[in-house]
Design a protein around this motif. Sequence first.
Motif, PDB file in Angstrom:
ATOM      1  N   GLY A  24      -3.927  -4.357  -6.005  1.00 52.51           N
ATOM      2  CA  GLY A  24      -5.216  -3.688  -5.880  1.00 52.51           C
ATOM      3  C   GLY A  24      -6.156  -4.376  -4.911  1.00 52.51           C
ATOM      4  N   HIS A  25      -6.053  -5.690  -4.823  1.00 55.87           N
ATOM      5  CA  HIS A  25      -6.937  -6.451  -3.935  1.00 55.87           C
ATOM      6  C   HIS A  25      -6.666  -6.201  -2.458  1.00 55.87           C
ATOM      7  CE1 HIS A  25      -3.797  -9.338  -2.829  1.00 55.87           C
ATOM      8  NE2 HIS A  25      -3.368  -9.153  -4.066  1.00 55.87           N
ATOM      9  N   LEU A  26      -5.556  -5.555  -2.134  1.00 58.70           N
ATOM     10  CA  LEU A  26      -5.233  -5.300  -0.727  1.00 58.70           C
ATOM     11  C   LEU A  26      -6.244  -4.374  -0.066  1.00 58.70           C
ATOM     12  CD1 LEU A  26      -1.343  -4.959  -0.926  1.00 58.70           C
ATOM     13  CD2 LEU A  26      -2.709  -6.945  -0.227  1.00 58.70           C
ATOM     14  N   LYS A  27      -6.996  -3.643  -0.856  1.00 62.11           N
ATOM     15  CA  LYS A  27      -8.055  -2.799  -0.310  1.00 62.11           C
ATOM     16  C   LYS A  27      -9.365  -3.570  -0.130  1.00 62.11           C
ATOM     17  CE  LYS A  27      -7.880   1.715  -0.919  1.00 62.11           C
ATOM     18  NZ  LYS A  27      -8.148   3.010  -1.551  1.00 62.11           N
ATOM     19  N   PHE A  28      -9.400  -4.824  -0.559  1.00 63.85           N
ATOM     20  CA  PHE A  28     -10.615  -5.630  -0.489  1.00 63.85           C
ATOM     21  C   PHE A  28     -10.370  -6.883   0.342  1.00 63.85           C
ATOM     22  CE2 PHE A  28     -10.631  -3.238  -4.466  1.00 63.85           C
ATOM     23  CZ  PHE A  28     -11.823  -2.545  -4.337  1.00 63.85           C
ATOM     24  N   THR A  29      -9.919  -6.691   1.556  1.00 64.94           N
ATOM     25  CA  THR A  29      -9.530  -7.830   2.398  1.00 64.94           C
ATOM     26  C   THR A  29     -10.709  -8.679   2.851  1.00 64.94           C
ATOM     27  OG1 THR A  29      -9.558  -6.374   4.329  1.00 64.94           O
ATOM     28  CG2 THR A  29      -7.436  -6.685   3.215  1.00 64.94           C
ATOM     29  N   THR A  30     -11.920  -8.167   2.729  1.00 64.78           N
ATOM     30  CA  THR A  30     -13.084  -8.962   3.133  1.00 64.78           C
ATOM     31  C   THR A  30     -13.593  -9.858   2.013  1.00 64.78           C
ATOM     32  OG1 THR A  30     -14.613  -7.180   2.538  1.00 64.78           O
ATOM     33  CG2 THR A  30     -13.811  -7.226   4.820  1.00 64.78           C
ATOM     34  N   LYS A  31     -13.123  -9.639   0.805  1.00 60.77           N
ATOM     35  CA  LYS A  31     -13.544 -10.473  -0.331  1.00 60.77           C
ATOM     36  C   LYS A  31     -12.860 -11.839  -0.247  1.00 60.77           C
ATOM     37  CE  LYS A  31     -15.971  -7.243  -2.254  1.00 60.77           C
ATOM     38  NZ  LYS A  31     -17.402  -7.244  -2.080  1.00 60.77           N
ATOM     39  N   PRO A  32     -13.525 -12.883  -0.693  1.00 56.44           N
ATOM     40  CA  PRO A  32     -12.903 -14.218  -0.673  1.00 56.44           C
ATOM     41  C   PRO A  32     -11.663 -14.263  -1.579  1.00 56.44           C
ATOM     42  CG  PRO A  32     -15.252 -14.361  -1.241  1.00 56.44           C
ATOM     43  CD  PRO A  32     -14.891 -12.916  -1.205  1.00 56.44           C
ATOM     44  N   LEU A  33     -10.701 -15.030  -1.155  1.00 56.75           N
ATOM     45  CA  LEU A  33      -9.442 -15.126  -1.891  1.00 56.75           C
ATOM     46  C   LEU A  33      -9.658 -15.595  -3.326  1.00 56.75           C
ATOM     47  CD1 LEU A  33      -6.420 -14.733  -1.758  1.00 56.75           C
ATOM     48  CD2 LEU A  33      -6.214 -17.062  -0.878  1.00 56.75           C
ATOM     49  N   TYR A  34     -10.518 -16.590  -3.536  1.00 55.56           N
ATOM     50  CA  TYR A  34     -10.757 -17.081  -4.903  1.00 55.56           C
ATOM     51  C   TYR A  34     -11.289 -15.966  -5.805  1.00 55.56           C
ATOM     52  CZ  TYR A  34     -15.745 -17.436  -3.800  1.00 55.56           C
ATOM     53  OH  TYR A  34     -17.040 -17.161  -3.448  1.00 55.56           O
ATOM     54  N   SER A  35     -12.078 -15.061  -5.227  1.00 50.38           N
ATOM     55  CA  SER A  35     -12.640 -13.956  -5.999  1.00 50.38           C
ATOM     56  C   SER A  35     -11.556 -12.971  -6.438  1.00 50.38           C
ATOM     57  CB  SER A  35     -13.704 -13.248  -5.161  1.00 50.38           C
ATOM     58  OG  SER A  35     -14.182 -12.103  -5.813  1.00 50.38           O
ATOM     59  N   VAL A  36     -10.689 -12.588  -5.503  1.00 51.11           N
ATOM     60  CA  VAL A  36      -9.642 -11.623  -5.871  1.00 51.11           C
ATOM     61  C   VAL A  36      -8.610 -12.255  -6.795  1.00 51.11           C
ATOM     62  CG1 VAL A  36      -9.986 -10.132  -3.865  1.00 51.11           C
ATOM     63  CG2 VAL A  36      -8.304 -11.964  -3.736  1.00 51.11           C
ATOM     64  N   ILE A  37      -8.389 -13.554  -6.661  1.00 52.55           N
ATOM     65  CA  ILE A  37      -7.480 -14.228  -7.602  1.00 52.55           C
ATOM     66  C   ILE A  37      -8.063 -14.183  -9.010  1.00 52.55           C
ATOM     67  CG2 ILE A  37      -6.554 -16.480  -8.292  1.00 52.55           C
ATOM     68  CD1 ILE A  37      -6.193 -17.067  -5.282  1.00 52.55           C
ATOM     69  N   PHE A  38      -9.341 -14.485  -9.131  1.00 55.23           N
ATOM     70  CA  PHE A  38      -9.995 -14.468 -10.433  1.00 55.23           C
ATOM     71  C   PHE A  38      -9.910 -13.080 -11.075  1.00 55.23           C
ATOM     72  CE2 PHE A  38     -13.838 -13.673 -12.975  1.00 55.23           C
ATOM     73  CZ  PHE A  38     -13.665 -14.628 -13.965  1.00 55.23           C
ATOM     74  N   LEU A  85      -0.827   6.854  -3.678  1.00 56.09           N
ATOM     75  CA  LEU A  85      -2.144   7.353  -4.069  1.00 56.09           C
ATOM     76  C   LEU A  85      -3.269   6.348  -3.853  1.00 56.09           C
ATOM     77  CD1 LEU A  85      -1.309   9.314  -7.352  1.00 56.09           C
ATOM     78  CD2 LEU A  85      -1.523  10.188  -5.016  1.00 56.09           C
ATOM     79  N   TYR A  86      -3.035   5.070  -4.144  1.00 59.17           N
ATOM     80  CA  TYR A  86      -4.105   4.084  -4.054  1.00 59.17           C
ATOM     81  C   TYR A  86      -4.147   3.395  -2.688  1.00 59.17           C
ATOM     82  CZ  TYR A  86      -7.162   0.178  -5.241  1.00 59.17           C
ATOM     83  OH  TYR A  86      -8.188  -0.741  -5.257  1.00 59.17           O
ATOM     84  N   LEU A  87      -2.978   2.962  -2.212  1.00 60.58           N
ATOM     85  CA  LEU A  87      -2.945   2.236  -0.949  1.00 60.58           C
ATOM     86  C   LEU A  87      -2.803   3.156   0.260  1.00 60.58           C
ATOM     87  CD1 LEU A  87      -0.696  -0.814  -1.945  1.00 60.58           C
ATOM     88  CD2 LEU A  87      -3.196  -0.735  -1.741  1.00 60.58           C
ATOM     89  N   GLY A  88      -2.431   4.407   0.024  1.00 60.08           N
ATOM     90  CA  GLY A  88      -2.282   5.354   1.130  1.00 60.08           C
ATOM     91  C   GLY A  88      -1.073   5.094   2.011  1.00 60.08           C
ATOM     92  N   GLU A  89      -0.066   4.457   1.459  1.00 56.83           N
ATOM     93  CA  GLU A  89       1.145   4.163   2.217  1.00 56.83           C
ATOM     94  C   GLU A  89       2.178   5.256   2.004  1.00 56.83           C
ATOM     95  OE1 GLU A  89       2.470   0.191   1.378  1.00 56.83           O
ATOM     96  OE2 GLU A  89       0.613  -0.679   2.158  1.00 56.83           O
ATOM     97  N   SER A  90       3.143   5.308   2.896  1.00 54.74           N
ATOM     98  CA  SER A  90       4.206   6.315   2.810  1.00 54.74           C
ATOM     99  C   SER A  90       5.446   5.719   2.164  1.00 54.74           C
ATOM    100  CB  SER A  90       4.580   6.818   4.204  1.00 54.74           C
ATOM    101  OG  SER A  90       3.471   7.408   4.824  1.00 54.74           O
ATOM    102  N   ILE A  91       6.178   6.558   1.481  1.00 55.09           N
ATOM    103  CA  ILE A  91       7.488   6.179   0.957  1.00 55.09           C
ATOM    104  C   ILE A  91       8.514   6.719   1.949  1.00 55.09           C
ATOM    105  CG2 ILE A  91       9.138   6.461  -0.940  1.00 55.09           C
ATOM    106  CD1 ILE A  91       6.746   4.817  -1.764  1.00 55.09           C
ATOM    107  N   THR A  92       9.353   5.849   2.460  1.00 49.97           N
ATOM    108  CA  THR A  92      10.348   6.259   3.447  1.00 49.97           C
ATOM    109  C   THR A  92      11.686   6.548   2.768  1.00 49.97           C
ATOM    110  OG1 THR A  92      11.184   4.037   3.884  1.00 49.97           O
ATOM    111  CG2 THR A  92       9.231   4.757   5.147  1.00 49.97           C
ATOM    112  N   ILE A  93      12.577   7.110   3.515  1.00 51.28           N
ATOM    113  CA  ILE A  93      13.923   7.396   2.994  1.00 51.28           C
ATOM    114  C   ILE A  93      14.629   6.091   2.613  1.00 51.28           C
ATOM    115  CG2 ILE A  93      15.057   7.449   5.254  1.00 51.28           C
ATOM    116  CD1 ILE A  93      15.852   9.727   2.246  1.00 51.28           C
ATOM    117  N   ASN A  94      14.377   5.028   3.343  1.00 52.83           N
ATOM    118  CA  ASN A  94      14.975   3.736   2.987  1.00 52.83           C
ATOM    119  C   ASN A  94      14.481   3.247   1.633  1.00 52.83           C
ATOM    120  OD1 ASN A  94      16.398   3.672   5.347  1.00 52.83           O
ATOM    121  ND2 ASN A  94      15.034   2.245   6.381  1.00 52.83           N
ATOM    122  N   HIS A  95      13.185   3.447   1.356  1.00 51.33           N
ATOM    123  CA  HIS A  95      12.650   3.087   0.045  1.00 51.33           C
ATOM    124  C   HIS A  95      13.340   3.899  -1.046  1.00 51.33           C
ATOM    125  CE1 HIS A  95       8.790   2.098   2.414  1.00 51.33           C
ATOM    126  NE2 HIS A  95       9.413   0.968   2.146  1.00 51.33           N
TER     127      HIS A  95
END
Length: 114
Positions: A24-38, A85-95
Motif C-alpha cells: 500500500g505504501h507504494l502509492k506514498f513514495t514521498t512519505k519518509p520511509l520510517y513513517s511507512v514502515i511504522f 484496482l489499487y496500484l493500477g498495474e496490469s496483469i500480463t499473460i506471463n503472470h
Amino acid sequence: MLTKLYPILLLIISNVFMMFAWYGHLKFTTKPLYSVIFFSWLIALIEYCFAVPANRLGHQYYSAAELKTMQEVITLCVFAVFSVLYLGESITINHIIGFILIMAGAFFIFKGPF
C-alpha cells in the motif's frame, strides 16, 4: 462444513490487510520511509489478528501444508485484484501462466494422484 470455511474467510481478510501493509505504501513514495514502515507494521498487526486464528482454527481440519498452500493461492488472488484496482498495474499473460502453475502445485497438495 461451514466451520471448515471460517479459516479460509479469515485468510482472505488477513491477506487484504497484508497487501496494504506490504504494498500500500507504494502509492506514498514521498512519505519518509520510517513513517511507512511504522504504518505498515500497524496494518500487519491487524493482519496477524486474522492470520493466527485462521491457522489455529484451520489446523483442526487441514494440515499445515494445506493451510500454507491455501495462504499462497489466496495471496495470489488478492494480489492480482489489489495490483490492478489499487496500484493500477496490469496483469500480463506471463503472470497468469505463473499463477496457474502455482495453482497446479496446490492441486497436488490437496488432491494429487500420488
